[in-house]
Design a protein around this motif. Structure first.
Motif: not given
Length: 259
Positions: A9-23, A28-38
């Motif tokens: 079984c190979f599983i991928d989380i879609l749009g992960f790069k977009t989610h990472l960009n939102e961190t 240039g500051n960390d978005v802690v809420e998004k980091i914690n969400s991921i």
């Protein structure tokens, strides 16, 4: 070292790069809420897939936004238990705003704590990256045909197939996929109210900014929209049954289709 015949079984989380960009914000500051969400999503995925049925041969490998799970295909009722876990993974991540895509294959594979390679992995990856297209985990028909042969001792091969078909659906393109929309009800603690919340979460998570999404993302969301609208249509027909409690009828009558 020899290959084993394994289900992969190979599983991928879609749009992960977009989610990472939102961190990281525009300064240039960390978005802690998004980091914690991921982080919570990755931990949730690990927690669910670690409790992957009763398999003695199961191996799980995590890398970035992808998960590979494999086991020897002849274990009793393991296909059903594995697909049930993947249903829960897809449903829970979608409920929290993350869509999954994947492929489930069968074939020769070497998979242990140190390495993973073989034709089964290539096929599972190709199913995910080239065939699936949409936010769904598709299952090679051969996997189902082989998996039901090793049914639980408590029921027949036909009953095993019925249990599996309570999880998967044959899509319009003739591919079987784990149906975390129409067939997710079994995983709710309170089906009457949790289903309503689940549908509204999907609408909010993925369609609030639909018009601003790029074309390739819209194509994936259009598939999801069709599945959700089909479910809503099914519910609206069902609640016409007078046996439903008035508050449930009232609640689900407020469901609106996704335009």
């Amino acid at each position: 070292m020899n290959y084993q015949n394994r289900i992969c079984c190979f599983i991928d989380i879609l749009g992960f790069k977009t989610h990472l960009n939102e961190t990281i914000d525009s300064h240039g500051n960390d978005v802690v809420e998004k980091i914690n969400s991921i982080n919570s999503i990755l931990e949730l995925s690990k927690s669910i897939t670690s409790n992957h049925g009763i398999s003695e041969s199961r191996v799980v490998t995590y890398f970035s936004d992808s998960i590979v799970i494999s086991y020897e295909f002849n274990e009793e009722s393991q296909l059903f238990l594995s697909l049930l876990n993947l249903l829960y993974v897809s449903m829970e991540l979608a409920n929290k705003g993350y869509l999954t895509r994947g492929g489930v294959s069968i074939g020769k594979l070497i998979h242990n704590e140190n390495v993973i390679f073989g034709p089964a992995l290539v096929k599972a990856y190709n199913l995910e990256s080239k065939i699936s297209k949409y936010p769904r985990i598709i299952i090679d028909k051969e996997v189902i045909d082989e998996g039901i042969k090793y049914h639980s001792q408590n029921h027949t091969i036909n009953e095993e197939e019925e249990y599996i078909m309570d999880i998967v659906t044959l899509d319009d393109d003739e591919n079987y996929y784990i149906d975390y929309i129409q067939k997710s009800s079994s995983e709710f603690d309170d089906i009457e109210y949790d289903l309503y919340r689940f549908i509204n979460n999907l609408k909010s998570n993925f369609f609030s900014n639909y018009e601003s999404e790029p074309t390739d993302v819209k194509e994936k969301l259009d598939w999801l929209k069709q599945k959700i609208n089909n479910l809503i249509s099914h519910i609206k027909i069902n609640i016409q049954n007078p046996n439903y409690a008035p508050d449930i009828i009232q609640l689900y009558s407020t469901l609106e289709y996704i335009e």
